[in-house]
Design a protein around this motif. Structure first.
Motif, PDB file in Angstrom:
ATOM      1  N   MET A 263       0.843  -1.187   0.000  1.00  0.00           N
ATOM      2  CA  MET A 263       0.000   0.000   0.000  1.00  0.00           C
ATOM      3  C   MET A 263       0.882   1.243   0.000  1.00  0.00           C
ATOM      4  O   MET A 263       2.004   1.216   0.505  1.00  0.00           O
ATOM      5  N   VAL A 264       0.381   2.313  -0.579  1.00  0.00           N
ATOM      6  CA  VAL A 264       1.102   3.589  -0.557  1.00  0.00           C
ATOM      7  C   VAL A 264       0.111   4.655  -0.060  1.00  0.00           C
ATOM      8  O   VAL A 264      -0.426   5.443  -0.836  1.00  0.00           O
ATOM      9  N   PRO A 265      -0.146   4.691   1.243  1.00  0.00           N
ATOM     10  CA  PRO A 265      -1.130   5.637   1.779  1.00  0.00           C
ATOM     11  C   PRO A 265      -0.646   7.077   1.682  1.00  0.00           C
ATOM     12  O   PRO A 265       0.552   7.344   1.571  1.00  0.00           O
ATOM     13  N   THR A 266      -1.588   7.983   1.715  1.00  0.00           N
ATOM     14  CA  THR A 266      -1.295   9.408   1.586  1.00  0.00           C
ATOM     15  C   THR A 266      -1.370  10.098   2.940  1.00  0.00           C
ATOM     16  O   THR A 266      -2.317   9.900   3.699  1.00  0.00           O
ATOM     17  N   ILE A 267      -0.350  10.895   3.227  1.00  0.00           N
ATOM     18  CA  ILE A 267      -0.347  11.762   4.395  1.00  0.00           C
ATOM     19  C   ILE A 267      -0.787  13.152   3.949  1.00  0.00           C
ATOM     20  O   ILE A 267      -0.343  13.654   2.914  1.00  0.00           O
ATOM     21  N   GLY A 268      -1.679  13.765   4.716  1.00  0.00           N
ATOM     22  CA  GLY A 268      -2.151  15.080   4.326  1.00  0.00           C
ATOM     23  C   GLY A 268      -2.460  15.953   5.524  1.00  0.00           C
ATOM     24  O   GLY A 268      -2.493  15.501   6.674  1.00  0.00           O
ATOM     25  N   LEU A 269      -2.687  17.220   5.239  1.00  0.00           N
ATOM     26  CA  LEU A 269      -3.131  18.182   6.236  1.00  0.00           C
ATOM     27  C   LEU A 269      -4.656  18.157   6.266  1.00  0.00           C
ATOM     28  O   LEU A 269      -5.306  18.196   5.213  1.00  0.00           O
ATOM     29  N   VAL A 270      -5.232  18.085   7.448  1.00  0.00           N
ATOM     30  CA  VAL A 270      -6.690  18.142   7.596  1.00  0.00           C
ATOM     31  C   VAL A 270      -7.037  19.322   8.490  1.00  0.00           C
ATOM     32  O   VAL A 270      -6.396  19.556   9.513  1.00  0.00           O
ATOM     33  N   VAL A 271      -8.034  20.070   8.065  1.00  0.00           N
ATOM     34  CA  VAL A 271      -8.514  21.229   8.829  1.00  0.00           C
ATOM     35  C   VAL A 271     -10.023  21.192   8.830  1.00  0.00           C
ATOM     36  O   VAL A 271     -10.642  20.533   7.984  1.00  0.00           O
ATOM     37  N   PRO A 272     -10.656  21.878   9.763  1.00  0.00           N
ATOM     38  CA  PRO A 272     -12.120  21.866   9.798  1.00  0.00           C
ATOM     39  C   PRO A 272     -12.714  22.376   8.493  1.00  0.00           C
ATOM     40  O   PRO A 272     -12.222  23.328   7.888  1.00  0.00           O
ATOM     41  N   SER A 273     -13.786  21.735   8.061  1.00  0.00           N
ATOM     42  CA  SER A 273     -14.466  22.139   6.833  1.00  0.00           C
ATOM     43  C   SER A 273     -15.475  23.225   7.177  1.00  0.00           C
ATOM     44  O   SER A 273     -16.658  22.965   7.397  1.00  0.00           O
ATOM     45  N   ARG A 274     -14.995  24.445   7.253  1.00  0.00           N
ATOM     46  CA  ARG A 274     -15.857  25.546   7.651  1.00  0.00           C
ATOM     47  C   ARG A 274     -15.344  26.845   7.031  1.00  0.00           C
ATOM     48  O   ARG A 274     -14.162  26.987   6.717  1.00  0.00           O
ATOM     49  N   GLU A 275     -16.258  27.757   6.816  1.00  0.00           N
ATOM     50  CA  GLU A 275     -15.926  29.092   6.341  1.00  0.00           C
ATOM     51  C   GLU A 275     -16.588  30.112   7.264  1.00  0.00           C
ATOM     52  O   GLU A 275     -17.745  29.930   7.651  1.00  0.00           O
ATOM     53  N   PRO A 276     -15.879  31.177   7.599  1.00  0.00           N
ATOM     54  CA  PRO A 276     -14.500  31.451   7.193  1.00  0.00           C
ATOM     55  C   PRO A 276     -13.508  30.602   7.982  1.00  0.00           C
ATOM     56  O   PRO A 276     -13.785  30.228   9.123  1.00  0.00           O
ATOM     57  N   MET A 277     -12.394  30.298   7.352  1.00  0.00           N
ATOM     58  CA  MET A 277     -11.345  29.557   8.033  1.00  0.00           C
ATOM     59  C   MET A 277     -10.608  30.478   8.997  1.00  0.00           C
ATOM     60  O   MET A 277     -10.451  31.667   8.738  1.00  0.00           O
ATOM     61  N   LEU A 278     -10.187  29.931  10.131  1.00  0.00           N
ATOM     62  CA  LEU A 278      -9.367  30.715  11.050  1.00  0.00           C
ATOM     63  C   LEU A 278      -8.134  31.246  10.322  1.00  0.00           C
ATOM     64  O   LEU A 278      -7.466  30.490   9.602  1.00  0.00           O
ATOM     65  N   PRO A 279      -7.803  32.524  10.466  1.00  0.00           N
ATOM     66  CA  PRO A 279      -6.629  33.068   9.765  1.00  0.00           C
ATOM     67  C   PRO A 279      -5.338  32.301  10.049  1.00  0.00           C
ATOM     68  O   PRO A 279      -4.521  32.103   9.146  1.00  0.00           O
ATOM     69  N   LEU A 280      -5.131  31.874  11.295  1.00  0.00           N
ATOM     70  CA  LEU A 280      -3.923  31.097  11.602  1.00  0.00           C
ATOM     71  C   LEU A 280      -3.910  29.799  10.817  1.00  0.00           C
ATOM     72  O   LEU A 280      -2.863  29.355  10.321  1.00  0.00           O
TER      73      LEU A 280
END
Length: 297
Positions: A263-280
């Protein structure tokens, strides 16, 4: 109302009135009174109580969903207004699966260069913990596996694909080889991460696909514990290539290619699915996009 919703979120995180009060920096009676006031305002019971916290009512679970949205929006508003006048500042909280921790300097170092007033906290957590912490606003972003097991309602930015190597001491098992097949590892003295770690589940799946029933002789939730045992020359481990090269770069350890279907799994960044996104958080997403586009990860 925001402070009362914060109390509710803290209770959801801690599942204990006293610890939730400590988290909010108030006394337990103050927290309990705040939640009761919220119940009175809404006209419904939110929390099942006994001699201790039992859980949330159905109405409480629904209010929790709204609390996450409202508190998240309030935080985003405060950050954006502050950033307009003073630039980005505050506290960025990231949780990462242990096998991807070596990636984080590529994210956080340029981030700090651009936004020196931001303080960064990095936590090592399981993939399941990361999703729960995102949902409960305990962290701003996570770095985790994004295509091996469901990640739920989050925004995903893939960063890199994970390949695997055997790591052993310079005089340890398989140290005389340039490569080893998955099927060759049936009797290997393996030390692996604990079963709550997604990396462990991935490695076990690949061993089983090669006809090997995984029987690690040692397991730990700490990469440092695994590496310390490998250095004795009596153990070996299967780790992601990036991590194996990082911990094995001093000459005491050797990394060996693991060949065969995998297997070649993917590493990724996950953030909350919301708008507006926190500026940080939005600034961190920008850094992650640069890594993904440049192939620097």
């Amino acid at each position: 109302m925001i402070d009362k919703l914060d109390f509710l979120l803290a209770l959801a995180q801690e599942r204990h009135f006293g610890r939730a009060a400590d988290l909010c920096g108030v006394t337990q009676p103050t927290l309990s009174a705040g939640i009761r006031a919220l119940e009175n305002d809404l006209g419904v019971l939110l929390v099942n109580r006994g001699s201790r916290f039992i859980g949330f009512t159905a109405e409480g679970e629904r209010v929790l969903e709204w609390a996450r949205r409202i508190v998240g929006d309030a935080r985003a508003m405060r950050q954006e207004v502050h950033a307009l006048r003073h630039g980005l500042a505050g506290h960025l909280r990231i949780a990462c699966v242990p096998t991807a921790l070596s990636l984080l300097p590529a994210l956080t170092t340029p981030y700090r260069t651009r936004h020196p007033a931001v303080r960064i906290t990095i936590l090592s957590r399981t993939s399941a913990d990361i999703l729960g912490m995102l949902d409960n606003l305990e962290i701003d972003a996570g770095v985790t596996y994004v295509d091996n097991e469901p990640v739920g309602k989050v925004r995903v930015l893939p960063l890199y694909r994970e390949h695997y190597r055997l790591i052993t001491a310079a005089n340890g098992p398989f140290s005389d080889r340039d490569s080893v097949g998955w099927a060759d590892l049936g009797d290997a003295p393996l030390c692996l991460l604990t079963p709550d770690m997604q990396n462990r589940r991935i490695v076990e799946r690949m061993l089983r696909q090669a006809g090997i029933e995984p029987r690690p002789q040692l397991e730990s939730n700490s990469i440092m514990v695994l590496v310390a045992h490998i250095r004795t020359g009596q153990w070996c481990a299967i780790l992601p290539e990036r991590l194996a090269e990082t911990v094995g770069s001093g000459g005491e350890l050797k990394t060996v290619a693991v060949t065969g279907p995998a297997m070649v799994p993917t590493i990724g960044l996950v953030v909350p699915s919301r708008e507006p996104m926190l500026p940080l958080t939005a600034a961190l997403v920008g850094e992650a996009r640069r890594i993904a586009e440049d192939g620097a990860a």
